[in-house]
Write a protein that holds these residues in place. Structure first.
Motif, PDB file in Angstrom:
ATOM      1  N   CYS A 258       0.812  -1.217   0.000  1.00  0.00           N
ATOM      2  CA  CYS A 258       0.000   0.000   0.000  1.00  0.00           C
ATOM      3  C   CYS A 258       0.844   1.266   0.000  1.00  0.00           C
ATOM      4  O   CYS A 258       0.304   2.369  -0.176  1.00  0.00           O
ATOM      5  CB  CYS A 258      -0.942  -0.016   1.204  1.00  0.00           C
ATOM      6  N   ARG A 264      -5.450   3.264   0.562  1.00  0.00           N
ATOM      7  CA  ARG A 264      -5.595   2.160  -0.392  1.00  0.00           C
ATOM      8  C   ARG A 264      -5.563   0.791   0.294  1.00  0.00           C
ATOM      9  O   ARG A 264      -5.755  -0.238  -0.346  1.00  0.00           O
ATOM     10  CB  ARG A 264      -4.473   2.213  -1.426  1.00  0.00           C
ATOM     11  N   GLU A 328     -10.790 -10.272  -6.816  1.00  0.00           N
ATOM     12  CA  GLU A 328     -10.324  -9.161  -5.980  1.00  0.00           C
ATOM     13  C   GLU A 328      -8.811  -8.977  -6.073  1.00  0.00           C
ATOM     14  O   GLU A 328      -8.308  -7.865  -5.874  1.00  0.00           O
ATOM     15  CB  GLU A 328     -10.738  -9.397  -4.526  1.00  0.00           C
ATOM     16  N   MET A 331      -8.438  -6.499  -8.761  1.00  0.00           N
ATOM     17  CA  MET A 331      -8.928  -5.176  -8.395  1.00  0.00           C
ATOM     18  C   MET A 331      -8.013  -4.491  -7.383  1.00  0.00           C
ATOM     19  O   MET A 331      -7.769  -3.287  -7.466  1.00  0.00           O
ATOM     20  CB  MET A 331     -10.354  -5.290  -7.858  1.00  0.00           C
ATOM     21  N   LEU A 332      -7.491  -5.261  -6.433  1.00  0.00           N
ATOM     22  CA  LEU A 332      -6.590  -4.663  -5.449  1.00  0.00           C
ATOM     23  C   LEU A 332      -5.291  -4.211  -6.112  1.00  0.00           C
ATOM     24  O   LEU A 332      -4.763  -3.143  -5.780  1.00  0.00           O
ATOM     25  CB  LEU A 332      -6.289  -5.655  -4.325  1.00  0.00           C
ATOM     26  N   LYS A 334      -4.936  -3.054  -9.063  1.00  0.00           N
ATOM     27  CA  LYS A 334      -5.225  -1.774  -9.720  1.00  0.00           C
ATOM     28  C   LYS A 334      -5.355  -0.657  -8.699  1.00  0.00           C
ATOM     29  O   LYS A 334      -4.890   0.462  -8.927  1.00  0.00           O
ATOM     30  CB  LYS A 334      -6.499  -1.902 -10.549  1.00  0.00           C
ATOM     31  N   ARG A 335      -5.977  -0.977  -7.563  1.00  0.00           N
ATOM     32  CA  ARG A 335      -6.210   0.057  -6.562  1.00  0.00           C
ATOM     33  C   ARG A 335      -4.907   0.595  -5.974  1.00  0.00           C
ATOM     34  O   ARG A 335      -4.799   1.783  -5.667  1.00  0.00           O
ATOM     35  CB  ARG A 335      -7.110  -0.500  -5.453  1.00  0.00           C
ATOM     36  N   ARG A 337      -2.152   0.549  -7.622  1.00  0.00           N
ATOM     37  CA  ARG A 337      -1.360   0.960  -8.788  1.00  0.00           C
ATOM     38  C   ARG A 337      -0.117   0.094  -8.985  1.00  0.00           C
ATOM     39  O   ARG A 337       0.981   0.576  -9.228  1.00  0.00           O
ATOM     40  CB  ARG A 337      -0.958   2.437  -8.649  1.00  0.00           C
TER      41      ARG A 337
END
Length: 360
Positions: A258, A264, A328, A331-332, A334-335, A337
């Protein structure tokens, strides 16, 4: 044995019990505690201040390799001058207040169906209804070459089986046949996987009557005795269950992923976390709270699983959870980056990809 039916227990070291008692209720769950080292006194069930079902795993497979002549690790100092029998050891657990008795079975090595058969026959001869036959099996015994024989032996044991899988590393990654074979075993044998991870929920979704999930990585599978000392690890942060991903990561890994943007971070809404970020688990002293968080999380998942009206519904419910966790990961990534995708653990991917039910 009916007292354990349709329950997912917490499987814990004695030192971890205070942490899990913060979140452990009595409906649909229970407590299984790892027994003392050989020769040490057995604790009483009342020592743990818990009112639900409680069992003691003697953990004999951590100290003794089963042989056909000696499949169980029995005390040698004797009661009143005589060496105790298997029945005496089981009776002692019940006198100590435990809900059921668990056999002190040694570790059954690769391909050693002779020792497994010897142990099963001794348990069968007791003809008891209050006993779990602890079968700590090298994972090869549930792979292609030995599975049919292993299943036949366990079916003939005449009592419920507390299954422990053994291997250096994750037993479920041994081959792609392990998970389907375990599901077939759960459908045809009175099975209770213990000392395991989310494999417990997969098997409860496919016919196991109960299960027990370990509170730490070293007690989510067995290794052949004698156990080796743990390697020195610089990272002292606790292992943290990331609910969205259905896997455990070191706290330091979550913080690193993170970066400097804690917003994030994955958050958790369990009774312990109350929507706090998982990046807070940084230090060794955070381990008790990390253990309580994990137990609270999987107990909620287990409750939803057990509430399903049929086994097929349980299997579909479980597969949907696993598919969501696989998604997920992307998605994580991407979140936060991240350029590279987050790797999905092989068992989780297999649970998500396999048909929900054996006949589908």
């Amino acid at each position: 044995m009916g007292a354990l039916s349709d329950r997912v227990l917490v499987y814990a070291r004695r030192s971890h019990v205070p942490a899990v008692l913060r979140v452990l209720g009595t409906d649909g769950t229970g407590l299984m505690v790892i027994g003392p080292r050989p020769g040490q006194p057995m604790p009483k069930a009342t020592d743990f201040d818990y009112e639900g079902p409680i069992a003691l795993d003697p953990d004999a497979y951590g100290y003794h390799m089963a042989t056909p002549d000696k499949p169980f690790l029995l005390p040698e100092d004797g009661f009143a001058g005589t060496n105790p029998t298997l029945g005496d050891v089981l009776d002692a657990q019940l006198r100590a207040g435990y809900t059921v008795a668990c056999t002190p079975t040694g570790y059954i090595g690769a391909g050693d169906t002779a020792s497994l058969c010897a142990a099963a026959q001794q348990v069968k001869a007791l003809n008891r209804t209050d006993t779990l036959f602890v079968a700590a099996l090298d994972v090869s015994l549930v792979d292609r070459a030995f599975f049919s024989q292993t299943r036949a032996i366990l079916q003939d044991a005449g009592c419920p089986i507390a299954l422990v899988l053994g291997k250096q590393g994750d037993p479920l990654t041994h081959s792609t046949r392990i998970i389907p074979n375990l599901r077939l075993l759960a459908a045809t044998v009175p099975l209770m996987p213990i000392c395991t991870d989310f494999n417990a929920l997969d098997l409860v979704a496919h016919g196991a009557f109960a299960a027990a999930i370990g509170t730490g990585g070293s007690i989510r599978h067995a290794v052949p005795p004698p156990r080796k000392p743990m390697a020195f690890v610089r990272d002292k942060s606790p292992s943290v269950l990331v609910p969205e991903l259905m896997c455990w990561w070191k706290g330091a890994k979550i913080s690193m992923l993170c970066g400097a943007a804690p917003s994030r971070s994955p958050r958790c809404s369990c009774a312990i976390c109350e929507n706090q970020p998982l990046t807070r688990f940084k230090y060794e002293e955070d381990q008790p709270e990390a253990i309580a968080h994990a137990a609270a999380t999987w107990l909620d998942i287990a409750a939803g699983l057990l509430d399903q009206p049929t086994l097929r519904d349980r299997a579909e419910y479980w597969r949907n959870i696993c598919k969501g966790a696989v998604d997920e990961h992307e998605m994580l990534a991407k979140r936060v980056r991240r350029i590279d995708p987050l790797p999905v653990q092989k068992p989780l991917k297999q649970w998500a990809d396999l048909p929900a039910w054996l006949t589908d």
